[in-house]
Design a protein around this motif. Structure first.
Motif, PDB file in Angstrom:
ATOM      1  N   ARG A 326     -10.023   6.081 -16.107  1.00  0.00           N
ATOM      2  CA  ARG A 326      -9.126   7.234 -16.062  1.00  0.00           C
ATOM      3  C   ARG A 326      -9.343   8.074 -14.805  1.00  0.00           C
ATOM      4  N   GLY A 327     -10.619   8.292 -14.441  1.00  0.00           N
ATOM      5  CA  GLY A 327     -10.888   9.145 -13.279  1.00  0.00           C
ATOM      6  C   GLY A 327     -10.688   8.445 -11.966  1.00  0.00           C
ATOM      7  N   LEU A 328     -10.786   7.145 -11.897  1.00  0.00           N
ATOM      8  CA  LEU A 328     -10.714   6.415 -10.633  1.00  0.00           C
ATOM      9  C   LEU A 328      -9.312   5.928 -10.286  1.00  0.00           C
ATOM     10  N   SER A 329      -8.466   5.767 -11.253  1.00  0.00           N
ATOM     11  CA  SER A 329      -7.211   5.075 -11.010  1.00  0.00           C
ATOM     12  C   SER A 329      -6.022   5.981 -10.726  1.00  0.00           C
ATOM     13  N   ARG A 330      -6.156   7.338 -10.854  1.00  0.00           N
ATOM     14  CA  ARG A 330      -4.987   8.200 -10.690  1.00  0.00           C
ATOM     15  C   ARG A 330      -4.368   8.085  -9.312  1.00  0.00           C
ATOM     16  N   PRO A 331      -5.158   8.219  -8.175  1.00  0.00           N
ATOM     17  CA  PRO A 331      -4.516   8.079  -6.848  1.00  0.00           C
ATOM     18  C   PRO A 331      -3.852   6.706  -6.654  1.00  0.00           C
ATOM     19  N   ILE A 332      -4.550   5.690  -7.168  1.00  0.00           N
ATOM     20  CA  ILE A 332      -3.971   4.337  -7.001  1.00  0.00           C
ATOM     21  C   ILE A 332      -2.680   4.210  -7.813  1.00  0.00           C
ATOM     22  N   ARG A 333      -2.684   4.813  -9.012  1.00  0.00           N
ATOM     23  CA  ARG A 333      -1.472   4.771  -9.826  1.00  0.00           C
ATOM     24  C   ARG A 333      -0.324   5.499  -9.137  1.00  0.00           C
ATOM     25  N   ASN A 334      -0.639   6.642  -8.476  1.00  0.00           N
ATOM     26  CA  ASN A 334       0.414   7.371  -7.763  1.00  0.00           C
ATOM     27  C   ASN A 334       1.010   6.511  -6.657  1.00  0.00           C
ATOM     28  N   LEU A 335       0.111   5.891  -5.857  1.00  0.00           N
ATOM     29  CA  LEU A 335       0.585   5.034  -4.767  1.00  0.00           C
ATOM     30  C   LEU A 335       1.337   3.827  -5.325  1.00  0.00           C
ATOM     31  N   ARG A 341       8.764   2.018  -6.940  1.00  0.00           N
ATOM     32  CA  ARG A 341      10.112   2.583  -6.757  1.00  0.00           C
ATOM     33  C   ARG A 341      10.754   2.086  -5.470  1.00  0.00           C
ATOM     34  N   ILE A 342       9.890   1.939  -4.428  1.00  0.00           N
ATOM     35  CA  ILE A 342      10.430   1.381  -3.174  1.00  0.00           C
ATOM     36  C   ILE A 342      10.838  -0.076  -3.391  1.00  0.00           C
ATOM     37  N   ALA A 343       9.991  -0.834  -4.115  1.00  0.00           N
ATOM     38  CA  ALA A 343      10.330  -2.236  -4.396  1.00  0.00           C
ATOM     39  C   ALA A 343      11.605  -2.338  -5.195  1.00  0.00           C
ATOM     40  N   ALA A 344      11.884  -1.296  -6.035  1.00  0.00           N
ATOM     41  CA  ALA A 344      13.119  -1.293  -6.813  1.00  0.00           C
ATOM     42  C   ALA A 344      14.323  -0.927  -5.961  1.00  0.00           C
ATOM     43  N   GLY A 345      14.102  -0.538  -4.670  1.00  0.00           N
ATOM     44  CA  GLY A 345      15.221  -0.252  -3.772  1.00  0.00           C
ATOM     45  C   GLY A 345      15.320   1.191  -3.323  1.00  0.00           C
ATOM     46  N   ASP A 346      14.450   2.095  -3.797  1.00  0.00           N
ATOM     47  CA  ASP A 346      14.519   3.516  -3.406  1.00  0.00           C
ATOM     48  C   ASP A 346      13.619   3.744  -2.200  1.00  0.00           C
TER      49      ASP A 346
END
Length: 812
Positions: A326-335, A341-346
């Motif tokens: 939980r504490g380590l993955s938040r920045p990676i989850r944001n990126l 979303r970019i891969a989806a075309g945005d």
């Protein structure tokens, strides 16, 4: 961290899935093998039972008690019927002779039928005893049809099972075997099969569990009739029928002679494990099945347990990953979210700045890359849109051309799969392009007899010699509703940049009606030729513009000339005509052209060996709108036999009419039909006065009855009598006549006419009387002469000696 934990669980999940799939496959194969064994056993039992019954029927038909009993029963039945003492005695003898051996045969009933189709004997004594299978109420039963088939082929015949009214509408099939006596048909033996023997096989549920059953079906035209009880249909045996195309696929395969096993949908739509067989002895299809829910229950139970265990381990892994990462993955989850979303075309998304330097530099680099991708995407989309619009226009034009084409257009890839299927193909096959795309032609469009050969040829051509596909060929396509259409194909290959086959384009034309018309024309020509040969009538046609004369084969036979060696022409035709008739025939044809009227003429032909034939010729000429003659058509018929018959009749008529003896002709009922002129002169009666009367109108009443009795006895026994009788003329005068009578019989030996000829013997009788008078009297004085005196003295002396008396003679 969650990913690492999940990866740790994946091998366990894969192992469980592999074990589960292996167990299910093994269980399914075991159940299918069990169904195969049961189906083979039931098929063997049924075929063995039918083979034994057929052997029993043939053996019974050859036994002397059957042949002798049939002959005796037939005579008694036709003489007095079922209730006559003779019939009852013959029936009792046969029943006693059969004895207990019949019961061991395993049949429901044994029947004997005579040549006329009458049931003259029955063990069961049901209502069909004494009935006619050709004209009676049971003429449409399977027994009647089996009898007709056996009599035509002189072979044993097994009728289909059907409800039989005389047996209380009990299902029945009949083994009908001709009974031969010295090589001639004496009648037939029919053995009614005991349907309970087959029901015992189908009712045996050994190895079929709670939901298993044996389904039996026989074909009846385009329908399938179920012949055994069904779990999901009440009273189905011989009463439940469905169109053949609506029956489950395994049953259709079984009825077509196929055998196999698989997971199926049964007649009630329930998934099951089944094996199917064809029963050749009965012509039935058999499917042995058990519901999949019961057969594969262990696999379903194991699958539930496995899924529960796997879910439990995944839940534990998720909980651990949640708290550890939980504490380590938040920045990676944001990126990661931005990347998704970019891969989806945005491409408007940007990575947020993080406190960690490495992630911060990664976010700036990622944002720079995203800006470059956005610019490139904008330019690429503009180019793609322009090219796509161009391709859409070309594709729309191609689709319109293909769909509007009247011919069939089919495109196959290098594997032989359908990649294009135009509207003409959809209309002919009744399959849409969506249904046909990606399928092989031989899987669903070809006839069963062509499917394997076309598949093999196409595979070899694609693999070894693609250019062989360029050739034209013809085959049948089968539509969804079973309709067959004959297609002529012309193929073209489309090559890729390496010169290898990419697609094959086939252009097809439906030639079904064309071939049918050609076949009908050929058949019509054959029937016409046969009709001309039988009727001895040939046909000809003369093209007046070209002078070409065409003869049918029958004319060559009539003229007795070789078709290959004889030069057909009008002059050659005239040359074959008898010289004395040649000018008359030519004039008749010329006059017909001049008067524009048909003509008919009879003339002679001179054969190469000098024989004379008579033919009757008819001709009609056809003209154009301006009145010019186009062609002449006609017929030639051999009337030689008719001419000979006419000459013979003319000769017989002259002999009859000009005979010096009186001739009288009557029919078999002794009614006067014809008399000749000599009869009228002798009796005074004309034919119009006595036609239809009995010849007894001529009787005088003075001829002894014994003479007439002798006459009829001779006519009935020998067909001929002659003798002397006394008759009466129309003017009531009596006269003696000598008469001969002959009986005329037809081809069957029945008397059709009587022919009598007679002459007046009055003068002969007077001469005989005069001779007798002159023998005993003096010609000058009329007194008794010396011969008469001597004769009377001898008689008187003989009398006196016999009576011992005296005799005195006075001589003056």
């Amino acid at each position: 961290m969650t990913s690492y934990l999940l990866v740790a669980v994946l091998p366990l999940a894969g192992l469980a899935a592999f074990y589960l799939a292996s167990f299910e496959a093994s269980l399914r194969e075991t159940v299918l093998a069990n169904m195969t064994t049961i189906a083979d056993k039931k098929a063997e039992q049924i075929d063995s039972y039918m083979a034994e019954r057929l052997a029993d029927a043939k053996q019974l038909s050859q036994r002397n008690i059957i042949r002798n009993g049939l002959a005796a029963l037939e005579r008694a039945f036709h003489a007095g019927g079922l209730n006559s003492p003779a019939y009852r005695a013959a029936e009792r003898r046969l029943r006693d002779s059969l004895g207990a051996s019949y019961g061991a045969e395993g049949f429901y009933d044994l029947l004997l039928l005579d040549k006329a189709g009458n049931v003259v004997f029955s063990i069961a004594q049901e209502p069909d005893t004494g009935a006619s299978m050709k004209h009676g109420a049971y003429r449409d039963t399977q027994l009647a049809k089996g009898l007709d088939q056996a009599m035509q082929t002189l072979q044993a015949h097994l009728s289909p099972f059907a409800l039989y009214p005389p047996s209380g509408n009990r299902p029945a099939a009949f083994l009908v075997v001709p009974v031969l006596e010295n090589g001639k048909v004496a009648g037939a033996l029919a053995l009614q099969l005991d349907v309970s023997r087959l029901e015992s096989v189908t009712a045996d549920r050994t190895g079929l569990g709670r939901t298993g059953e044996t389904v039996l079906v026989q074909k009846d035209g385009d329908d399938a009739v179920y012949t055994a009880p069904l779990r999901h249909v009440r009273e189905a045996a011989y009463r439940y029928r469905k169109p053949l195309r609506e029956t489950p696929l395994p049953m259709q395969k079984a009825l077509s002679g196929d055998r196999g096993r698989d997971i199926i949908r049964d007649y009630a739509g329930i998934e099951g494990v089944a094996a199917w067989r064809y029963l050749p002895a009965l012509g039935w299809g058999m499917v042995v099945k058990i519901d999949a829910a019961e057969a594969l229950a262990p696999a379903l139970q194991l699958r539930r347990i496995t899924y529960l265990a796997l879910g439990f381990f995944l839940m534990l892994s998720g909980i651990a990953a949640y708290f550890l990462g939980r504490g380590l993955s938040r920045p990676i989850r944001n990126l990661t979210g931005v990347v998704d979303r970019i891969a989806a075309g945005d491409l408007s998304q940007r990575a947020p700045q993080e406190k960690i330097d490495e992630l911060n530099r990664l976010a700036r680099a990622f944002n720079h890359m995203t800006d470059a991708l956005a610019d490139a995407r904008h330019n690429l989309e503009a180019q793609v849109e322009a090219r796509s619009q161009e391709l859409r226009e070309i594709s729309s034009l191609q689709d319109a051309i293909l769909d509007q084409a009247g011919a069939l257009v089919l495109v196959l890839d290098r594997e032989g799969r359908i990649r294009r299927f135009n509207r003409a193909c959809e209309k002919l096959t009744q399959y849409s392009f969506a249904e046909a795309e990606g399928r092989f032609v031989w899987d669903f469009l070809l006839t069963p007899e062509e499917r394997d050969s076309v598949h093999e040829e196409a595979f070899n051509a694609f693999a070894r010699n693609p250019h062989a596909l360029r050739a034209s060929h013809t085959n049948y396509w089968v539509a969804r509703d079973g309709t067959r259409r004959l297609i002529e194909w012309s193929n073209t290959l489309l090559l890729d940049e390496r010169g290898e086959t990419a697609f094959m384009v086939g252009i097809g034309i439906d030639v079904t009606e064309k071939r049918m018309a050609e076949a009908a024309l050929q058949e019509s020509e054959q029937r016409l030729s046969a009709a001309q040969r039988i009727a001895q009538v040939g046909s000809w046609e003369l093209d007046l513009a070209s002078g070409k004369l065409t003869w049918s084969d029958e004319i060559f036979r009539l003229f007795e000339v070789d078709k290959s060696a004889f030069g057909v022409s009008y002059e050659a035709f005239l040359g074959a005509i008898h010289p004395e008739d040649r000018a008359r025939v030519n004039r008749a044809y010329s006059d017909s052209l001049a008067t524009r009227t048909p003509y008919e003429i009879a003339h002679r032909l001179r054969m190469p060996d000098g024989r004379i034939k008579w033919v009757n010729e008819r001709c009609e000429t056809f003209y154009d709108a301006q009145g010019a003659a186009l062609r002449s058509c006609g017929t030639v018929q051999d009337i030689t036999e008719r001419k000979q018959a006419e000459e013979a009749l003319r000769l017989y008529a002259n002999v009859f009419e000009h005979s010096g003896e009186a001739i009288l002709i009557t029919d078999s009922g002794n009614r006067i039909l014809a008399v000749n002129s000599a009869f009228t002169r002798l009796t005074g009666y004309a034919i119009d006065e006595i036609r239809g009367d009995n010849p007894r109108i001529l009787a005088s009443g003075q001829t002894p009855a014994e003479t007439y009795q002798a006459m009829w006895t001779a006519l009935n026994e020998t067909g001929y009598w002659q003798g002397e009788i006394i008759d009466r003329r129309k003017d009531a005068t009596l006269y003696p006549k000598w008469m001969s009578i002959s009986a005329v019989r037809d081809a069957d030996g029945h008397i059709t006419h009587y022919v009598a000829s007679f002459t007046d013997i009055s003068e002969r009788k007077a001469a005989e009387a005069q001779i007798r008078h002159l023998a005993y009297h003096d010609a000058l004085t009329g007194l008794l002469n010396r011969f008469s005196l001597q004769s009377q003295l001898e008689q008187a002396l003989a009398m006196t000696r016999r009576e011992q008396r005296a005799l005195a003679v006075i001589f003056l």
